[in-house]
Design an enzyme around this catalytic site. Structure first.
Site: not given
Ligand SMILES: Cc1cc2nc3c(=O)[nH]c(=O)nc-3n(C[C@H](O)[C@H](O)[C@H](O)COP(=O)(O)OP(=O)(O)OC[C@H]3O[C@@H](n4cnc5c(N)ncnc54)[C@H](O)[C@@H]3O)c2cc1C
Length: 471
Positions: A40, A44, A46-47, A447
């Site tokens: 939606k 990419g 949240v990451c 080294h």
């Molecule tokens: C500030 C910050 C810094 C971070 N730094 C690190 C780091 O250095 N190293 C690390 O490993 N992790 C880090 N993280 C955590 C990492 O971002 C998350 O663990 C990771 O993004 C999770 O991936 P995911 O694929 O599960 O979900 P997400 O990356 O959350 O992606 C989920 C996607 O699903 C979509 N979505 C949700 N519901 C729906 C729906 N009903 N229909 C269609 N689309 C939908 C959303 O739009 C989103 O794009 C950080 C997080 C934050 C907030």
């Protein structure tokens, strides 16, 4: 794209294009599936858009600023060092754009169809995806839920105005004069220290007795010491109680040991954890996907939910909420769907924090190993005993290795210091391969490199380090 009620048939529907979803989609396509990925928001997740990548871009800029100001030890001095934060933010956005564009290209190159819209289940084999223009219905054989998580919003600190979640904290147009951070976990510590390096007066309010409470105390002590250098005030064992904002600032009331206190700053950042996106319109309740008491989706060792053709990965399932865990689980789920016998093995999930100094950990800590009944031996080799660390003027910290005393097999490692985020990879591989201390110490490391500290830490645990005295 068909609009209306005709169903479109696909093999695998991936909901969410974060590091879990997009990796799962590519792996499923590599294995010959017809894959649709829906999101939606931006590709990419949240990451790439609001987490790992933008935070690290800003942290790198803060380091750059600090090094430009403090080169005296190298005989380098600079006057009038300034930050143009608009350009800093542009740099961050350009990195995000390059990466999200790259991911979209990889998905297309792997023939994964991308659809921008919100997904809702109709049944265990059908879902509808909505955006402003259309609402196609898809029939799928298998589905991978990768909808990720969002910041937890606490009742006394509703997001808005001067109360920020990590998302808004990454988007500030100017460097704030002062910032209160509630929550000294890795997001609060990283963002708080980043702004502090840019000159913001930062106060961290943490409920536990240290920042980064998940790490060993001898590691967090070094981080707290470094934070104090740029003037960060860390209030531990504290309970934040309320916030009152004006158009100029925000005041937080908190208590420590029964005593009430308050602090005022330009902004308040609340980073107290993340909530899985398993509620709302997605319709998990409609199709009967089982959740645990925290709203996380229950899955087996392949990522399969209680509904056999529906899988879940990443921040919506139990375990560390980290990008690399999400991607790993994505590959396993895609392979399971393709009929492979892949299963998750969480023995090696590094945890990496980009504070200064960096912290990282993989496998078991000494305490965890003892609790599991291992006879343990361990040792810490200091960066101060390493030529490269000294030549970088960065001698603080150490690498600790935890091994099984009976057979020398490496069980875990913790690093605090320069490049801890990169150095942990070798130790992760060692644990994954069941390597012994000798396997590491007999590997010739170049080294002068920081990698030599890994080798020397192994020698130290074996009892014959070269560059430190053990007597
Ligand atoms: C500030 C910050 C810094 C971070 N730094 C690190 C780091 O250095 N190293 C690390 O490993 N992790 C880090 N993280 C955590 C990492 O971002 C998350 O663990 C990771 O993004 C999770 O991936 P995911 O694929 O599960 O979900 P997400 O990356 O959350 O992606 C989920 C996607 O699903 C979509 N979505 C949700 N519901 C729906 C729906 N009903 N229909 C269609 N689309 C939908 C959303 O739009 C989103 O794009 C950080 C997080 C934050 C907030």
């Amino acid at each position: 794209m068909v609009v209306g009620d005709a169903s479109l048939d696909i093999d695998t529907l991936v909901i969410g294009a974060g590091p879990g979803g997009y990796v799962a989609a590519i792996r499923a396509a590599q294995l010959g599936q017809k894959v649709l990925i829906v999101d939606k928001s931006e590709v990419g997740g949240v990451c790439l858009n609001r987490g790992c990548i933008p935070s690290k871009a800003l942290i790198s800029a803060a380091h750059q600023y600090e090094s430009a100001k403090h080169g005296e030890a190298f005989g380098v001095s600079a006057e009038n060092v300034k930050v143009d934060f608009t350009k800093t933010q542009e740099f961050k956005s350009s990195v995000v754009k390059k990466l999200t564009g790259g991911v979209a290209g990889l998905l297309k190159g792997n023939k994964v169809e991308i659809f921008n819209g919100e997904c809702m289940f109709i049944s265990t084999t059908e879902a509808r995806v909505f955006n402003d223009h259309e609402s196609p219905r898809y029939r799928f054989k298998n589905c991978i839920i990768a909808t990720g998580s969002r910041p937890i919003e606490l009742k006394p600190f509703p997001f808005g105005g001067r109360i920020l979640s990590s998302t808004e904290a990454l988007e500030l147009p100017e460097i704030p004069k002062s910032l209160i951070v509630i929550g000294g976990g890795y997001i609060g510590a990283e963002l708080g220290q980043m702004y502090s390096k840019f000159g913001t007066k930062v106060t961290i309010i943490e409920g536990m007795d240290t920042v980064l409470p998940g790490f060993d105390k001898d590691m967090t002590r070094l981080v707290a010491k470094s934070m104090a250098k740029t003037g960060i005030e860390i209030v531990t064992n504290a309970k934040a109680e309320s916030a009152a904002q004006t158009d100029k600032d925000v005041t937080v009331k908190y208590s420590v040991g029964g005593e009430s206190k308050e602090v005022t700053a330009e902004y308040l950042l609340v980073t107290v954890g993340r909530r899985p996106n398993t509620d709302g319109e997605l319709g998990l309740d409609l199709i009967g996907v089982e959740l645990d008491e925290r709203g996380l989706i229950k899955v087996d060792h392949q990522g399969r939910t209680n509904i056999p053709n529906i899988f879940a990965i990443g921040d919506v399932v139990p375990g560390l909420a980290l990008a690399h865990k999400a991607s790993y689980e994505g590959k396993i789920a895609a392979e399971a769907i393709a009929g492979k016998k892949s299963v998750v093995d969480y023995k090696v999930i590094p945890a990496v924090v980009f504070t200064d100094p960096e912290c990282s950990s993989v496998g078991l800590t000494e305490k965890e190993a003892k609790d599991k009944g291992y006879k343990v031996k361990s040792g810490k080799f200091p960066f101060a005993g390493n030529g490269r660390a000294l030549s970088l003027n960065n001698p603080d910290g150490f690498i600790k290795i935890v091994a099984n005393e009976e057979n020398n097999i490496v069980l875990g490692a913790q690093i605090v210091g320069i490049e801890a985020s990169n150095l942990i990879a070798e130790l992760g591989l060692a644990i994954e391969m069941g390597a012994t201390l000798e396997d590491i110490s007999l590997t010739i490391h170049g080294h002068p490199t920081l990698g030599e500290v890994v080798m020397e830490a192994a020698e130290l645990v074996e009892g014959h380090p070269i560059h430190v005295l053990t007597r």
